[in-house]
Design a protein around this motif. Structure first.
Motif: not given
Length: 90
Positions: A1-17
């Motif tokens: 199965m492929p590996l996916y990187t997710y970048i989420v952002s909200y109100k100027g802040a970001s998180r990567v998982t």
């Protein structure tokens, strides 16, 4: 199965998982359900509940001229929550 990187952002802040899945679309646990408290300061508990309730709505759209990258926007409160999914490994 492929590996996916997710970048989420909200109100100027970001998180990567990251997460390994058969596809990037149906696994909100990788980018939504596991956001630690305080990781996105503007995402208060009531807004987080709203995000979870809307997470499956709408579609990911392919980012033009870039392979294996998709983007989805969700209106949460009065701001846009954005998630970018990147197929990191085949």
């Amino acid at each position: 199965m492929p590996l996916y990187t997710y970048i989420v952002s909200y109100k100027g802040a970001s998180r990567v998982t990251q997460g390994t899945h058969s596809n990037f679309k149906g696994f909100i646990s990788s980018w939504c359900s596991n956001i630690p408290v305080g990781a996105l300061p503007g995402l208060t508990p009531p807004l987080y509940k709203e995000l979870v309730s809307k997470a499956y709505r709408g579609d990911f759209i392919a980012v033009e001229n870039i392979k294996h990258v998709w983007r989805k926007c969700i209106e949460v409160g009065d701001s846009e929550f954005t998630v970018v999914a990147i197929q990191t490994q085949p």
